[in-house]
Write an enzyme that holds these catalytic residues in place. Sequence first.
Site, PDB file in Angstrom:
ATOM      1  N   SER A   1      -0.021   7.971   8.296  1.00 52.24           N
ATOM      2  CA  SER A   1       1.375   7.525   8.212  1.00 52.24           C
ATOM      3  C   SER A   1       1.968   8.600   7.511  1.00 52.24           C
ATOM      4  O   SER A   1       1.398   9.489   6.775  1.00 52.24           O
ATOM      5  CB  SER A   1       1.245   6.265   6.996  1.00 52.24           C
ATOM      6  OG  SER A   1       1.005   4.992   7.372  1.00 52.24           O
TER       7      SER A   1
ATOM      8  N   ARG B   1       8.645   4.755   5.628  1.00 49.63           N
ATOM      9  CA  ARG B   1       7.795   5.146   6.672  1.00 49.63           C
ATOM     10  C   ARG B   1       8.191   5.571   8.131  1.00 49.63           C
ATOM     11  O   ARG B   1       9.042   4.691   8.500  1.00 49.63           O
ATOM     12  CB  ARG B   1       6.662   4.174   6.953  1.00 49.63           C
ATOM     13  CG  ARG B   1       5.353   4.416   7.868  1.00 49.63           C
ATOM     14  CD  ARG B   1       4.408   3.675   8.087  1.00 49.63           C
ATOM     15  NE  ARG B   1       3.122   3.967   8.871  1.00 49.63           N
ATOM     16  CZ  ARG B   1       3.194   4.259   9.988  1.00 49.63           C
ATOM     17  NH1 ARG B   1       4.063   4.197  10.951  1.00 49.63           N
ATOM     18  NH2 ARG B   1       1.992   4.615  10.521  1.00 49.63           N
TER      19      ARG B   1
ATOM     20  N   SER C   1      -7.954   6.403   7.689  1.00 51.67           N
ATOM     21  CA  SER C   1      -8.559   6.059   8.982  1.00 51.67           C
ATOM     22  C   SER C   1      -7.605   6.532  10.229  1.00 51.67           C
ATOM     23  O   SER C   1      -7.876   6.884  11.201  1.00 51.67           O
ATOM     24  CB  SER C   1      -8.845   4.692   9.128  1.00 51.67           C
ATOM     25  OG  SER C   1      -9.556   4.287   7.995  1.00 51.67           O
TER      26      SER C   1
ATOM     27  N   GLU D   1       0.702  -1.086  -0.073  1.00 53.05           N
ATOM     28  CA  GLU D   1       0.012   0.039   0.079  1.00 53.05           C
ATOM     29  C   GLU D   1       0.932   1.202   0.181  1.00 53.05           C
ATOM     30  O   GLU D   1       0.391   2.198  -0.652  1.00 53.05           O
ATOM     31  CB  GLU D   1      -0.994   0.108   1.218  1.00 53.05           C
ATOM     32  CG  GLU D   1      -0.445   0.183   2.494  1.00 53.05           C
ATOM     33  CD  GLU D   1      -1.901   0.233   3.596  1.00 53.05           C
ATOM     34  OE1 GLU D   1      -2.341   1.256   3.291  1.00 53.05           O
ATOM     35  OE2 GLU D   1      -2.017  -0.849   4.256  1.00 53.05           O
TER      36      GLU D   1
HETATM   37  P1  ADP Z   1      -8.594   4.218   4.540  1.00 53.84           P
HETATM   38  O1  ADP Z   1      -7.756   3.764   3.405  1.00 53.84           O
HETATM   39  O2  ADP Z   1      -8.049   4.043   5.616  1.00 53.84           O
HETATM   40  O3  ADP Z   1     -10.070   3.863   4.522  1.00 53.84           O
HETATM   41  P2  ADP Z   1      -9.104   6.996   3.534  1.00 53.84           P
HETATM   42  O4  ADP Z   1      -7.820   7.790   2.787  1.00 53.84           O
HETATM   43  O5  ADP Z   1     -10.103   6.558   2.487  1.00 53.84           O
HETATM   44  O6  ADP Z   1      -8.624   5.779   4.422  1.00 53.84           O
HETATM   45  O7  ADP Z   1      -9.804   8.005   4.599  1.00 53.84           O
HETATM   46  C1  ADP Z   1     -10.831   7.287   5.328  1.00 53.84           C
HETATM   47  C2  ADP Z   1     -11.142   8.678   6.236  1.00 53.84           C
HETATM   48  O8  ADP Z   1     -11.773   9.560   5.314  1.00 53.84           O
HETATM   49  C3  ADP Z   1     -12.207   8.390   7.304  1.00 53.84           C
HETATM   50  O9  ADP Z   1     -11.859   7.969   8.465  1.00 53.84           O
HETATM   51  C4  ADP Z   1     -13.125   9.695   7.515  1.00 53.84           C
HETATM   52  O10 ADP Z   1     -12.660  10.469   8.333  1.00 53.84           O
HETATM   53  C5  ADP Z   1     -12.766  10.317   5.729  1.00 53.84           C
HETATM   54  N1  ADP Z   1     -13.954  10.237   5.015  1.00 53.84           N
HETATM   55  C6  ADP Z   1     -14.090  11.104   3.997  1.00 53.84           C
HETATM   56  N2  ADP Z   1     -15.058  10.623   3.227  1.00 53.84           N
HETATM   57  C7  ADP Z   1     -15.888   9.646   3.837  1.00 53.84           C
HETATM   58  C8  ADP Z   1     -17.070   9.088   3.762  1.00 53.84           C
HETATM   59  N3  ADP Z   1     -17.895   9.358   2.548  1.00 53.84           N
HETATM   60  N4  ADP Z   1     -17.143   8.040   4.591  1.00 53.84           N
HETATM   61  C9  ADP Z   1     -16.571   7.712   5.477  1.00 53.84           C
HETATM   62  N5  ADP Z   1     -15.224   8.267   5.956  1.00 53.84           N
HETATM   63  C10 ADP Z   1     -15.054   9.367   5.062  1.00 53.84           C
END
Ligand code: ADP
Length: 376
Positions: free
Chosen positions: A203, A215, A200, A129
Site C-alpha cells: 500500500s 491511500r 504480503s 489498519e
Molecule cells: P502482512 O500484514 O500482510 O502479514 P507484513 O508487514 O507482516 O504483512 O509482511 C509480510 C511479509 O513479510 C511476507 O509476505 C514476507 O515477504 C515477509 N516476511 C518477513 N519475515 C517473515 C517470516 N518470518 N515469515 C513469513 N514472512 C515473512
Amino acid sequence: MPWFGLDIGGTLSKLVYFEPNDYRDFFNNEEEVQRGKNIRYYLLNNKAYGKTGIRDEHLQMDNVVINNSTGTLHFIRFPTERMTHFIQLVKSKGFAQFRSTVCATGGGAIKFAAEMENELGMQLHKADELESLISGIEFIAENFVDECYYYDNPLDSEKCRKVIWRWSSARCSTTDSQYTNENRAESGLQYPYVVCNIGSGVSVLVVHGHNKFQRVSGSSIGGGFFQGMCSLLCNSNSFEDSIELATKGDNKNVDKLVGDIYGSAYESIGLPYDTVAASLGKISDPSDREHIRPEDLARSALVTVANNIGSIAFNVAKQHGIDRIAFVGNFLRVNPIAARHLAHAMNFWSKGTKKALFLVHEGYFGSVGCFQQLHD
Ligand code: ADP
C-alpha cells in the site's frame, strides 16, 4: 487499559505488549496484579513461543509513556496461519481473564473476531489498519530517536552506510554502533511524506498531517509474491531461506539488462548498462536454463519486487511533489538488499532529490498504532 495491540495480517500477526513499570498503578486488586505478573513471566522469560512465535528482543522500547503510564513495549510475531493455536494458548494460560480489551487491527481482526470472542470471552477493540499504521509510525518515531535511517551509496558494497535520520521531537536514544552518527540530519519526517508499506501486498499512502492521509496506490506484487516465487522457483520453504538464497545470488545471470540488448548504456534516455530491462529475460531458451542457480532466481525475484515497488513509490512521490518516502513492512525484515535497491532507485530516478527512509520497527507499526490510538 488494554495491554495488547494485535495486528493480524495476511501472513504475519504482530503483537505488541505494554509492560507497565509499576503494576500497582495499573490494576485494581492483588489478583489482577498477580495475573499481570504471570503474563509478564511467560512472555519475557521466552524469546520463542511454540515453533513459530518469536519475540524481537532487539526492538524492545523502554520508558515509553502511554496514557500517563510508563512502561516497556515488547514486540512479538507469529504466522497468522497459527492464529487458532494462539487463541488456544491464550485460553490455556488463563491470560484472557482480564477485564481489559485487546486492540486489534488488520484483516484478521475482522476474520478472527468471532473466534476470539467465543473462545476467550474477550472483546476486540477494532481499529482501521491504515489509521493504525500511520499513528504507529508517528508514535514510535516520536519516542525513539534512532528509528529512522537512510542509506548513503546504497549499491556500493564498500561505501554503503546507514545514516540516522533524526525525527526532531524524538525523546529516547540508543548507541547502536551499526549506525553512523556523523552527518545526522537536523529534522526528520515532517509533513507531507509518503509511506510505502510492503507486507504480503503493498500500500502506498500520502500523509499530509496528523490523522490526514490517503491511500493513493498499491500493488499485489509484494512480500507474498516474493515468497511465492521463491517457493516455486527455488523450493524455499521460509522467508529467511529465500533471503539467504537471494543474498548469494546474482540476478544478472537470469535478468536481461539494458547492456545485454544495447551492448552499452541507453544513453539518450539515461538508462545505465546494468538496468534490468526484462526480469527473467535471459532464460526463455531451454539451453539457457541448464545452469540456472536457485540463488540467482531468488535474487531476481527480490530485485523485481523491489524495482516495481520503487517505481510505484517514486511516481506517487513525484505526482504529489513529496521528497521523503518511508518504506515499512516485514518484507524489509532481514532484507537490506531490497532496502538498498529501493534507496538506489529513489536516488537515481529523482536525481538525488527524493530520499528513501527506513524504519527500525519495520512491520510493527499497525499493532503499536491500534494500541496507542485508543489513548490518543
Ligand atoms: P502482512 O500484514 O500482510 O502479514 P507484513 O508487514 O507482516 O504483512 O509482511 C509480510 C511479509 O513479510 C511476507 O509476505 C514476507 O515477504 C515477509 N516476511 C518477513 N519475515 C517473515 C517470516 N518470518 N515469515 C513469513 N514472512 C515473512
